[in-house]
Write a protein that holds these residues in place. Structure first.
Motif, PDB file in Angstrom:
ATOM      1  N   ALA A   1       1.243 -12.997  -7.575  1.00 24.74           N
ATOM      2  CA  ALA A   1      -0.117 -12.572  -7.227  1.00 24.74           C
ATOM      3  C   ALA A   1      -1.062 -13.770  -7.195  1.00 24.74           C
ATOM      4  CB  ALA A   1      -0.606 -11.530  -8.225  1.00 24.74           C
ATOM      5  N   LEU A   2      -0.886 -14.687  -8.153  1.00 33.74           N
ATOM      6  CA  LEU A   2      -1.730 -15.876  -8.197  1.00 33.74           C
ATOM      7  C   LEU A   2      -1.512 -16.753  -6.963  1.00 33.74           C
ATOM      8  CD1 LEU A   2      -3.628 -17.851  -9.825  1.00 33.74           C
ATOM      9  CD2 LEU A   2      -1.505 -18.887 -10.671  1.00 33.74           C
ATOM     10  N   LEU A   3      -0.251 -17.027  -6.626  1.00 31.53           N
ATOM     11  CA  LEU A   3       0.045 -17.881  -5.480  1.00 31.53           C
ATOM     12  C   LEU A   3      -0.409 -17.246  -4.173  1.00 31.53           C
ATOM     13  CD1 LEU A   3       3.560 -19.215  -6.529  1.00 31.53           C
ATOM     14  CD2 LEU A   3       1.480 -20.569  -6.266  1.00 31.53           C
ATOM     15  N   GLU A   4      -0.230 -15.929  -4.046  1.00 30.22           N
ATOM     16  CA  GLU A   4      -0.683 -15.239  -2.838  1.00 30.22           C
ATOM     17  C   GLU A   4      -2.197 -15.381  -2.669  1.00 30.22           C
ATOM     18  OE1 GLU A   4       0.761 -11.293  -3.446  1.00 30.22           O
ATOM     19  OE2 GLU A   4       2.647 -11.652  -2.348  1.00 30.22           O
ATOM     20  N   ARG A   5      -2.922 -15.270  -3.777  1.00 30.58           N
ATOM     21  CA  ARG A   5      -4.384 -15.402  -3.699  1.00 30.58           C
ATOM     22  C   ARG A   5      -4.782 -16.832  -3.349  1.00 30.58           C
ATOM     23  NH1 ARG A   5      -8.029 -17.329  -6.991  1.00 30.58           N
ATOM     24  NH2 ARG A   5      -6.641 -17.420  -8.818  1.00 30.58           N
ATOM     25  N   LEU A   6      -4.134 -17.812  -3.964  1.00 34.16           N
ATOM     26  CA  LEU A   6      -4.461 -19.206  -3.685  1.00 34.16           C
ATOM     27  C   LEU A   6      -4.180 -19.561  -2.230  1.00 34.16           C
ATOM     28  CD1 LEU A   6      -3.059 -20.901  -6.929  1.00 34.16           C
ATOM     29  CD2 LEU A   6      -5.469 -20.530  -6.334  1.00 34.16           C
ATOM     30  N   VAL A   7      -3.087 -19.030  -1.687  1.00 33.80           N
ATOM     31  CA  VAL A   7      -2.766 -19.267  -0.273  1.00 33.80           C
ATOM     32  C   VAL A   7      -3.785 -18.568   0.621  1.00 33.80           C
ATOM     33  CG1 VAL A   7      -1.089 -18.802   1.554  1.00 33.80           C
ATOM     34  CG2 VAL A   7      -0.308 -19.646  -0.671  1.00 33.80           C
ATOM     35  N   ARG A   8      -4.112 -17.340   0.270  1.00 40.62           N
ATOM     36  CA  ARG A   8      -5.076 -16.560   1.063  1.00 40.62           C
ATOM     37  C   ARG A   8      -6.450 -17.219   1.084  1.00 40.62           C
ATOM     38  NH1 ARG A   8      -4.164 -12.293  -1.352  1.00 40.62           N
ATOM     39  NH2 ARG A   8      -5.935 -12.232  -2.804  1.00 40.62           N
ATOM     40  N   GLU A   9      -6.835 -17.794  -0.050  1.00 41.96           N
ATOM     41  CA  GLU A   9      -8.136 -18.461  -0.152  1.00 41.96           C
ATOM     42  C   GLU A   9      -8.090 -19.902   0.346  1.00 41.96           C
ATOM     43  OE1 GLU A   9      -9.251 -18.080  -4.231  1.00 41.96           O
ATOM     44  OE2 GLU A   9      -9.582 -15.906  -4.107  1.00 41.96           O
ATOM     45  N   LYS A  10      -6.938 -20.302   0.875  1.00 45.31           N
ATOM     46  CA  LYS A  10      -6.736 -21.642   1.434  1.00 45.31           C
ATOM     47  C   LYS A  10      -7.026 -22.751   0.412  1.00 45.31           C
ATOM     48  CE  LYS A  10      -7.523 -20.286   6.234  1.00 45.31           C
ATOM     49  NZ  LYS A  10      -6.076 -20.283   6.505  1.00 45.31           N
ATOM     50  N   LYS A  11      -6.551 -22.541  -0.801  1.00 45.88           N
ATOM     51  CA  LYS A  11      -6.662 -23.559  -1.838  1.00 45.88           C
ATOM     52  C   LYS A  11      -5.381 -24.376  -1.953  1.00 45.88           C
ATOM     53  CE  LYS A  11     -10.100 -21.203  -4.720  1.00 45.88           C
ATOM     54  NZ  LYS A  11     -10.421 -20.656  -6.068  1.00 45.88           N
ATOM     55  N   VAL A  12      -4.243 -23.744  -1.591  1.00 42.49           N
ATOM     56  CA  VAL A  12      -2.960 -24.442  -1.629  1.00 42.49           C
ATOM     57  C   VAL A  12      -2.180 -24.111  -0.364  1.00 42.49           C
ATOM     58  CG1 VAL A  12      -2.871 -24.320  -4.153  1.00 42.49           C
ATOM     59  CG2 VAL A  12      -1.718 -22.565  -2.799  1.00 42.49           C
ATOM     60  N   SER A  13      -1.171 -24.915  -0.102  1.00 45.99           N
ATOM     61  CA  SER A  13      -0.307 -24.680   1.060  1.00 45.99           C
ATOM     62  C   SER A  13       0.526 -23.419   0.860  1.00 45.99           C
ATOM     63  CB  SER A  13       0.618 -25.880   1.257  1.00 45.99           C
ATOM     64  OG  SER A  13       1.651 -25.582   2.169  1.00 45.99           O
ATOM     65  N   GLU A  14       0.863 -22.769   1.961  1.00 53.35           N
ATOM     66  CA  GLU A  14       1.700 -21.569   1.877  1.00 53.35           C
ATOM     67  C   GLU A  14       3.123 -21.906   1.453  1.00 53.35           C
ATOM     68  OE1 GLU A  14       2.828 -21.473   6.646  1.00 53.35           O
ATOM     69  OE2 GLU A  14       1.657 -19.839   5.743  1.00 53.35           O
ATOM     70  N   GLN A  15       3.458 -23.184   1.398  1.00 58.98           N
ATOM     71  CA  GLN A  15       4.784 -23.614   0.946  1.00 58.98           C
ATOM     72  C   GLN A  15       4.826 -23.885  -0.559  1.00 58.98           C
ATOM     73  OE1 GLN A  15       6.708 -26.497   3.587  1.00 58.98           O
ATOM     74  NE2 GLN A  15       5.108 -26.060   5.091  1.00 58.98           N
ATOM     75  N   SER A  16       3.765 -23.562  -1.244  1.00 54.35           N
ATOM     76  CA  SER A  16       3.735 -23.710  -2.697  1.00 54.35           C
ATOM     77  C   SER A  16       4.727 -22.743  -3.348  1.00 54.35           C
ATOM     78  CB  SER A  16       2.324 -23.459  -3.228  1.00 54.35           C
ATOM     79  OG  SER A  16       1.416 -24.406  -2.705  1.00 54.35           O
ATOM     80  N   LYS A  17       5.277 -23.144  -4.484  1.00 50.94           N
ATOM     81  CA  LYS A  17       6.351 -22.376  -5.127  1.00 50.94           C
ATOM     82  C   LYS A  17       6.174 -22.315  -6.638  1.00 50.94           C
ATOM     83  CE  LYS A  17       8.584 -22.026  -1.233  1.00 50.94           C
ATOM     84  NZ  LYS A  17       8.778 -20.718  -0.568  1.00 50.94           N
TER      85      LYS A  17
END
Length: 336
Positions: free
Chosen positions: A33-49
């Motif tokens: 949920a955290l990574l999905e939000r960060l990607v959605r808010e364009k704070k991190v790359s969608e390739q983050s893991k």
């Protein structure tokens, strides 16, 4: 400033896992949920893991990691050949993650460290910080004994001259540059809380409150806590071995004073031979000697282990589904 919208940082969240069968489902849910939000808010790359490192677990931890990897694009896995301990498992995750990530965040799998401050980690990375320490502001969820022992440990380490961050465990963010430098440290006796501050570079801290464990039980009972504390002290400070000299000098002075006292009593004709005092003296001096020899032996043992230069760990299985763009690949190669 780093990581504008056209070049968002690839973030890897490294979590060592040892018998975390009960806690892992909730941990993966919250991290996803955290990574999905960060990607959605364009704070991190969608390739983050998130990289889950199985440190030789004896339960179903690895099968869960494998299952999550198949169904969750954010989950990568690393299985070590055997249990090597938290610090080595964490190092294995860091060195693996740096191959594709711009910055790496390490955190324990029990999620007692507040993941909401990860936003602050990433923001400080974009501001140019290479290391960001997660510092526990409050420990209200800890028992009185654990709170006292932990605070005593940090204060003792600082008093002995070890460069540690007070109330900081292994919740931190490091850039790829810092992890590359960390890889150059070849010591076998790992105490990352002491090593990382010695690397240098621009650093800062974020503060958070300690949370309740999501599930399962602590993997650090009193025995392991004491071993870990002793490992940290003897790996980064020679103060204990210097104390041996102080004790030896003190006992020598005491012996001279006692000899003078006996001599005076003898001149006064008041000397009385006593078996109890003799035995107690022998036991006391003998105990001090054994303690000093044991302490010196501890340091010699560490030298012995270091000279063998055995590998810190072996990777049995690695699960990755990272696809890095050509531009990002070129950028990562340039930073190595």
């Amino acid at each position: 400033m780093r990581g504008d919208e056209a070049d968002l940082p690839i973030v890897s969240i490294v979590m060592p896992c040892y018998n975390e069968e009960e806690a892992l489902p909730e941990t993966v849910r919250q991290m996803t949920a955290l990574l999905e939000r960060l990607v959605r808010e364009k704070k991190v790359s969608e390739q983050s893991k998130m990289l889950l490192v199985d440190d030789g677990s004896r339960d179903k931890t690895w099968s869960l990691i494998d299952s999550f990897h198949r169904s969750n694009r954010f989950v990568s896995g690393l299985k070590l050949s055997r249990n090597v301990g938290h610090q080595r498992a964490l190092l294995a995750g860091l060195l693996t993650a740096k191959e594709y990530a711009d910055c790496i965040i390490s955190i324990d799998a029990d999620l007692q460290d507040d993941i909401t401050v990860i936003d602050q980690f990433i923001e400080k990375y974009k501001q140019g910080y290479e290391v960001v320490y997660g510092v526990r502001n409050k420990r209200t969820t800890d028992t009185m004994f654990k709170k006292f022992s932990a605070q005593f440990f940090y204060k003792l380490m600082i008093k002995l001259g070890v460069n540690v961050v007070y109330n900081h465990a292994d919740y931190r963010m490091m850039s790829k540059k810092v992890v590359n430098k960390l890889e150059e440290y070849q010591e076998v006796n790992l105490f990352l809380r002491g090593i990382i501050p010695t690397i240098g570079f621009k650093s800062d801290s974020v503060y958070y409150d300690r949370l309740e464990r999501t599930a399962g039980e602590s993997k650090y009972p009193l025995k392991k806590m004491l071993i870990f504390a002793w490992e940290g002290i003897t790996s980064f400070s020679v103060s204990p071995i210097r104390a041996v000299s102080v004790v030896g000098f003190f006992m020598s002075v005491m012996s001279l004073l006692f000899a003078f006292y006996v001599f005076v009593r003898h001149l006064q004709g008041n000397t009385v031979s006593g078996w109890s005092s003799l035995i107690l003296s022998i036991w006391f001096i003998g105990g001090i000697q054994l303690l000093c020899i044991g302490l010196i032996g501890e340091y010699i043992g560490k030298i012995y282990i270091e000279t063998k230069k055995r590998p810190k760990y072996f990777v049995e299985t690695e699960l990755h589904n990272v696809v890095v763009t050509e531009a990002k690949t070129q950028q990562l190669q340039e930073t190595r």
